[in-house]
Design an enzyme around this catalytic site. Structure first.
Site, short mmCIF file in Angstrom:
data_model
loop_
_atom_site.label_atom_id
_atom_site.label_comp_id
_atom_site.label_asym_id
_atom_site.label_seq_id
_atom_site.Cartn_x
_atom_site.Cartn_y
_atom_site.Cartn_z
N GLY A 73 -10.82 -4.78 -1.66
CA GLY A 73 -12.01 -4.32 -2.48
C GLY A 73 -12.42 -2.72 -2.42
CB CYS A 99 0.93 1.68 -1.01
SG CYS A 99 0.78 0.01 -0.65
#
Length: 871
Positions: free
Chosen positions: A186, A343
């Site tokens: 989040g 990532c």
């Protein structure tokens, strides 16, 4: 203040991705027993691919690899409204930086936290100080307390630097409708919410003063200064979605909905339409697709990358990532912007996915990669790749020896398969290598996909983790396309047949030999370190729990062809997929059929919900309870009455009343019975106040979460505070006395409360200059009891405010009610003990008297022999 994985992936990968957080991608749960510092940051397969894959020159690779094997600096971001974030930043700079700068460690000046170049307004900071220094010096301990307190309050987010990049490239403006497809845990959702919120509070106050709240900044504040935008944050895993709710709740943001859906088949959201009109479906201005990935860019903080990295992780995720991206592009408005990020450094998960998605959408005339070289100009990055090699390993069944292979094209992969099928038919390759994993080919420059517009952030550029970002713009409605199956068996069979068909039977032997020669460099020698010796790697046997949580992409089942949208034959516009087309899971696999849809999409069928399902029922605009509350506080008629909500099936005002934005209400109301899994929406505005006195006009408390939304429109129950000493007294003391005779010790607040009837009120604090001034505006809820007053702020928030405003590091908060209750309990305990002692003494006396008397030479019976005595 304080207002500011299985990461939405496919159902087939649910178990493989369970529990995979943003900080733990690419290796699943950390199950090591040895310290992180003792983990060998070595992996032959890992290093071999990025050294030989053509990513950078050897000298630069050495520098990059050195950084990748080192510890990651600690980083954090100031959050909330911009004015609040800047105010907290200034407190941090003024109080903690000078103390750290003055430190000396072993003859060297200690490096303090510094703002990260590339981000605006010095809101992103990192700290590279070694742990040995931090542990030995008091200023770091005090700074750590500040970080913890402000993180708890929601004014600081402990977030990795590269993780903060993608939201900046979405260029979100207040009023936009935004989807975060894979949102947990989040942190990025929080950034997006802040962008949608903008400087809404200042605009609302302008509107409440009858001033125009709109200026030409691209934002939409037409709802009386309120942002008309909306953020939908989604994640497929229920537990991770719960983490997401915990993270975003502290934003106190009514323009937010959290959903739990498979991102690759995220259902279309229906909008209200008049009876007889064609159904309308929500399209998004901005979409973030920060997809599940192998996470090898997190190697600086995730030891599992070094222990368990294999090329199959990226290969197995390619199809899932492609399907999520493709679904995102379908739901994007024409002219809208989508950011795709991972990532990972692996081009199979990055440029290959972007290129395959653009091709599936119809090419660069439908979707273009945006050149963002002028955005965040101080952020160090390198262009995306146009050429790369696909890394795979092969092995014999049951063998622990693996051979590494680098392939530059699908054709060479097919040739290598033919070579090894002829020589070593038992050798097994990955079933996940597909044509879409390789660099795209274009027949002309006009059709070439400019992948160099993508962005790569490497660890050595500015001492961070690694990240990939691509910004895509939808230029036109996209045609229906088929996403290739995750298993390459059909593609490989077709390519092999085509290859064999081009070889005359008479020349079969020589052709095979030629294929062998062409494949040698591609399939073997160019990939293996050293003297073409095969890579040997012992296969690990993780424990059962670790295996179930690890991102083990090669175990993902084949994904079906998904066509979430058709096109209207008359208009050419996208028509959303109906969930009727998604069949139930059978043995853990979801099947999807794609029959032709009519111009009006079929109604979604309700899905099986968790037992802890939230109910969202909106109250009517004339609800008497809400009307009484708003009248009690003198809330302007301009404040909307139709956006209040309760979370029970019956729609009763039992305990809590929530507030949401107008668009959130439309979406919740229209889709709650269509199978959408809504798990969070709304800010708590009022909570029922249960006390003995039943003559209170409005027995409802204002909540800290929603008070700033309501306060600009209030004309009653307002208490102003201009003295820091008075605020300090209210923070350090719970339930300070406020007798009927008017005597008190709470300054101007007590004076204003003396003639105020029992109930809740606003404490309004305006920013002011000077030592006794306040650095930012605050609004706090306060309850006026018959004989006392109390700020309705929990203990942690009180401590954070005392630290922030008064530098109180270890405050002792007095609680008169609790102390009185404890004193009464101690008194009652003493009374009971005294009664018990008296009874014991009486019993002893009775026993002594009975034993002293004898009847006919016999001892009298003792009382205790015949009856029980209650103590």
């Amino acid at each position: 203040m304080g207002r500011g994985g299985n990461r939405g992936g496919g159902r087939g990968g649910r178990k493989a991705f369970r529990g995979k957080g943003k900080n733990n991608r690419g290796g699943g749960r950390d199950t090591r027993t040895e310290p992180w510092s003792d983990i060998k940051r070595e992996n032959e397969l890992f290093e071999s691919y990025y050294r030989k894959g053509g990513f950078m020159e050897e000298e630069e690779f050495g520098e990059m690899w050195k950084y990748l094997a080192s510890d990651l600096p600690n980083s954090f971001r100031f959050t909330g409204t911009k004015s609040d974030a800047l105010a907290v930043r200034e407190i941090f700079k003024r109080r903690y930086i000078p103390a750290i700068e003055a430190l000396d460690f072993e003859g060297t000046r200690v490096e303090p936290p510094k703002p990260v170049e590339g981000f605006p307004d010095e809101l992103v900071w990192d700290m590279k100080t070694h742990k040995k220094v931090i542990r030995r010096h008091k200023p770091f301990a005090e700074f750590q307390k500040f970080l913890v307190a402000e993180t708890t309050s929601g004014n600081i987010s402990r977030q990795e630097v590269v993780s903060m990049i993608p939201p900046h490239f979405l260029d979100v403006k207040p009023g936009m409708v935004v989807l975060d497809m894979c949102a947990a845990p989040g942190s990025k959702s929080a950034q997006l919410a802040e962008m949608i919120h903008g400087d809404e509070e200042e605009r609302v106050m302008q509107a409440a003063r009858n001033e125009s709240p709109n200026i030409d900044d691209g934002g939409d504040y037409s709802d009386d200064g309120r942002s008309t935008g909306l953020l939908i944050a989604n994640d497929t895993d229920y537990k991770r979605a719960g983490m997401l709710v915990h993270q975003v709740k502290r934003l106190n943001f009514p323009n937010l909905i959290v959903t739990q859906h498979d991102a690759s088949i995220f259902p279309s959201i229906e909008l209200p339409s008049a009876e007889g009109e064609k159904k309308q479906y929500l399209k998004f201005d901005r979409i973030l697709t920060d997809v599940p990935c192998s996470g090898d860019g997190t190697a600086r903080k995730n030891p599992n990358v070094w222990q368990k990295w294999t090329p199959k992780d990226g290969l197995g995720l390619h199809n899932l990532q492609l399907r999520i991206l493709f679904r995102g592009l379908q739901m994007l408005k024409k002219g809208g912007r989508l950011v795709y990020s991972t990532c990972s450094m692996n081009p199979v998960e990055n440029e290959a996915v972007v290129a395959a998605a653009i091709e599936a959408c119809g090419g660069i005339s439908k979707v273009r990669i945006v050149d963002c070289s002028d955005h965040l100009p101080k952020l160090k990055r390198v262009p995306g790749l146009n050429r790369w090699k696909v890394f795979d390993t092969s092995a014999f069944p049951g063998s622990q020896e693996k051979m590494g292979h680098l392939f530059t094209s699908w054709d060479n992969f097919v040739k290598a398969q033919a070579k090894y099928r002829a020589e070593e038919p038992e050798r097994q390759f990955s079933s996940k290598v597909s044509p879409g994993c390789f660099p795209p080919t274009a027949s002309s420059d006009e059709e070439r996909i400019p992948l160099e517009r993508c962005m790569r952030v490497y660890p050595h550029l500015q001492d961070t983790g690694a990240f990939f970002i691509a910004v895509l713009e939808k230029l036109d409605d996209i045609k229906v396309a088929q996403i290739r199956n995750a298993d390459n068996e059909a593609e490989l069979r077709k390519a092999t047949n085509e290859l064999e068909a081009t070889v005359p039977a008479s020349a079969a032997t020589s052709a095979v030999e030629k294929i062998k020669e062409e494949a040698v460099e591609e399939a073997n020698g160019d990939a293996t370190p050293g003297d073409r010796s095969p890579l040997k790697r012992k296969l690990e046997e993780p424990d059962e729990d670790a295996a179930s949580k690890r991102v083990k992409a090669e175990e993902l089942p084949a994904q079906p062809v998904v066509k979430p949208e058709e096109q209207d034959k008359e208009t050419g516009a996208d028509v959303p997929m109906a969930v009727d087309d998604v069949q139930p899971e059978i043995n853990g696999t979801t099947t999807v059929s794609t029959p032709a849809l009519s111009n009006q999409a079929k109604r979604l069928k309700p899905e099986a919900q968790s037992q802890s399902k939230e109910f969202f029922e909106y109250l009517p605009a004339d609800d008497p309870t809400v009307a009484d509350i708003l009248d009690f506080f003198g809330i302007s008629e301009r404040f909307p009455r139709d956006r209040f909500m309760v979370k029970n099936k019956e729609g009763l005002t039992l305990n809590k009343i929530y507030y949401t934005s107008a668009l959130a209400k439309k979406i919740i109301s229209q889709n709650k019975n269509r199978g959408m899994k809504f798990i969070h929406c709304g800010v708590v505005m009022f909570v029922a106040h249960k006390i003995k006195d039943g003559n209170i006009k409005a027995p409802w408390r204002l909540q800290n979460e929603g008070i700033r939304i309501l306060e600009p429109w209030a004309s009653k129950r307002i208490v102003t505070c201009t003295s820091k000493q008075t605020l300090y007294k209210m923070l350090i003391e719970m339930f300070p006395k406020l007798p009927k005779d008017g005597s008190h010790e709470i300054g101007e607040i007590g004076d204003q409360l003396t003639d105020m009837e029992v109930g809740c009120s606003f404490i309004r604090i305006e920013p002011s200059e000077g030592e006794d001034g306040f650095p930012f505006r605050m609004v706090l809820p306060l309850w006026r009891h018959p004989g006392s007053a109390n700020m309705m702020v929990d203990k942690d928030d009180r401590k954070a405010m005392l630290l922030r405003l008064f530098n109180e590091t270890n405050p002792i908060i007095k609680n008169h009610v609790l102390e009185k209750a404890r004193a009464a309990e101690e008194a009652r305990k003493d009374e009971l003990e005294a009664e018990s002692r008296e009874l014991d003494e009486e019993l002893e006396q009775v026993v002594d008297e009975a034993q002293a008397e004898e009847v006919d030479g016999e001892e009298k019976p003792v009382l205790g022999d015949y009856m029980e005595v209650e103590a």
